[in-house]
Design an enzyme around this catalytic site. Structure first.
Site, PDB file in Angstrom:
ATOM      1  N   GLU A  43       0.822  -1.172  -0.076  1.00 12.82           N
ATOM      2  CA  GLU A  43       0.133   0.130  -0.155  1.00 12.82           C
ATOM      3  C   GLU A  43       0.942   1.194  -0.157  1.00 12.82           C
ATOM      4  O   GLU A  43       2.045   1.445   0.740  1.00 12.82           O
ATOM      5  CB  GLU A  43      -1.058   0.143   1.367  1.00 12.82           C
ATOM      6  CG  GLU A  43      -1.851   1.168   1.490  1.00 12.82           C
ATOM      7  CD  GLU A  43      -2.768   1.094   2.615  1.00 12.82           C
ATOM      8  OE1 GLU A  43      -3.834   1.854   2.545  1.00 12.82           O
ATOM      9  OE2 GLU A  43      -2.613   0.380   3.696  1.00 12.82           O
ATOM     10  N   LYS A  65      -9.898   2.157  -2.271  1.00 13.72           N
ATOM     11  CA  LYS A  65     -10.197   1.860  -1.001  1.00 13.72           C
ATOM     12  C   LYS A  65     -11.468   2.311  -0.422  1.00 13.72           C
ATOM     13  O   LYS A  65     -11.963   3.279  -0.432  1.00 13.72           O
ATOM     14  CB  LYS A  65      -8.867   2.361  -0.224  1.00 13.72           C
ATOM     15  CG  LYS A  65      -9.115   1.618   1.357  1.00 13.72           C
ATOM     16  CD  LYS A  65      -7.900   2.408   2.002  1.00 13.72           C
ATOM     17  CE  LYS A  65      -7.732   1.707   3.536  1.00 13.72           C
ATOM     18  NZ  LYS A  65      -6.508   2.291   4.237  1.00 13.72           N
ATOM     19  N   CYS A 122      -5.810  -2.938   2.501  1.00 18.09           N
ATOM     20  CA  CYS A 122      -5.571  -2.692   4.051  1.00 18.09           C
ATOM     21  C   CYS A 122      -7.069  -2.919   4.682  1.00 18.09           C
ATOM     22  O   CYS A 122      -7.492  -3.845   5.163  1.00 18.09           O
ATOM     23  CB  CYS A 122      -4.944  -1.396   4.436  1.00 18.09           C
ATOM     24  SG  CYS A 122      -4.098  -1.347   5.816  1.00 18.09           S
TER      25      CYS A 122
END
Length: 376
Positions: A38, A107, A148
């Site tokens: 990331e 995300k 994440c």
């Protein structure tokens, strides 16, 4: 399928990060797919995301696409700050063996964490959330990708696997608080729950950074076994994904196929967009409902009115309006408050910007709420 997990340090120089990432992938011989961390080309810092960002087709994507074609591999390109108008997204691009773009995941769940005595990081102060479940196709089947904090939401992982995902790739950057507690647990848990492989790739740990990543890049199989795990330092880990093993696990312990959809159901929802045009009057009807004394950030205000991608615009509009019935004094931002931001940039600067967005100003400089149409 042989996977390379590229755990690398992230430097201040974006071009150097891209060069080193490409070099490390080239060093990983005999692989089918490489995964980067990331924000591998950008320090993980709200203050840096926009400066390091790029639009679709930017230099980082161009370099990764070319490398995938050069090596004939799949490349899950970690994530980078994607610029789209006034918005910034934490975005992962996936490229195929010929350099073609296979997927783009923004995300979906922003990392807003404030642990007393531990880590504080509020992605929503800068980033906008994505709105899609993301999978892509390979010759070995469907694969999923998330970023994440997304992994903490089992529903998202299950949606990918209901599409047929056999592996979930997760560029991620847990920290020294959440990493030791939950990193391995989450990757093994998602693998067992969904009978798939999970791959997590983190930046290497840099104690000098403003945000210190946990490292420990990891691969887990559908039985919950850890196939490989890095330490804190830079390293490249390798994992072989045996999809025959995956099918055997799914047959021996039928979880996905034994779901009771007559009792419960999980399904994807088509994301809804806010109306293209909204009157200021309608927006302020919601803003006026904020309880007296409650302090809210621009992002929280934007979510309240159902326009989470336009937090800064909401703050600017509120500042320019100077409507006494709107609790502008309760809205704070990193500049110290709405009034401070307005005074810093000046009414004319704000007015010119807002007029391009469809805001109608009266001769005295106030906003005509009835006539204004906001089309962000």
């Amino acid at each position: 399928m042989r996977i390379a997990l590229i755990q690398m340090m992230v430097a201040e120089n974006k071009q150097e990060n891209i060069r080193r990432a490409c070099a490390k992938i080239r060093e990983a011989q005999g692989i089918d797919l490489a995964v980067l961390p990331e924000m591998f080309c950008c320090p993980y810092d709200n203050a840096r995301f926009r400066a390091y960002g790029e639009p679709d087709g930017g230099e980082t994507q161009t370099a990764l696409s070319a490398l995938a074609a050069e090596l004939g591999i799949y490349l899950v390109g970690g994530s980078l700050p994607e610029l789209d108008g006034d918005r910034v997204y934490n975005t992962c691009y996936v490229f195929g063996r010929h350099g073609e773009r296979l997927a783009k995941h923004r995300k979906a769940h922003l990392f807003d964490i404030d642990i007393p005595g531990g880590q504080r990081f509020m992605e929503s102060e800068t980033l906008s959330p994505g709105g899609a479940v993301t999978t892509f196709e390979t010759e070995l089947g469907t694969m999923g990708v998330c970023i994440c904090f997304d992994l903490r939401f089992e529903e998202l992982a299950r949606c990918m696997c209901l599409r047929g995902a056999r592996c979930i790739f997760v560029p991620a950057a847990f920290n020294g608080t959440t990493g030791p507690a939950h990193w391995e647990l989450l990757f093994r848990q998602r693998a067992v729950d969904n009978q798939c492989f999970t791959i997590g790739v983190s930046p290497a740990r840099d104690e000098r950074a403003s945000y210190v990543a946990y490292g420990n890049s990891i691969a887990a199989d559908p039985w919950g076994n850890v196939l490989c795990r890095a330490g804190a330092e830079e390293s490249t880990q390798f994992a072989t994904l045996d999809f025959d093993r995956l099918e055997a696990v799914r047959q021996q312990l039928p979880i996905l196929s034994a779901r009771r959809t007559d009792l419960y159901e999980l399904r994807e929802r088509v994301p809804t967009k806010p109306p293209a045009v909204r009157t200021f009057a309608a927006i302020y009807d919601l803003v006026r409902q904020i309880p007296a004394g409650k302090v809210m950030t621009y992002s929280q205000i934007a979510r309240l009115i159902g326009m989470p991608n336009y937090a800064v615009a909401v703050g600017n509009a509120m500042a320019a309006c100077r409507d006494a019935s709107v609790p502008c004094h309760r809205v704070v931002d990193r500049n110290g408050g709405t009034k401070a931001a307005f005074d810093t940039y000046g009414p004319r600067t704000q007015q010119a910007w807002l007029e391009t967005e469809g805001v109608v100003f009266r001769p005295d400089g106030t906003v005509d709420l009835t006539a204004s149409q906001w089309n962000p």
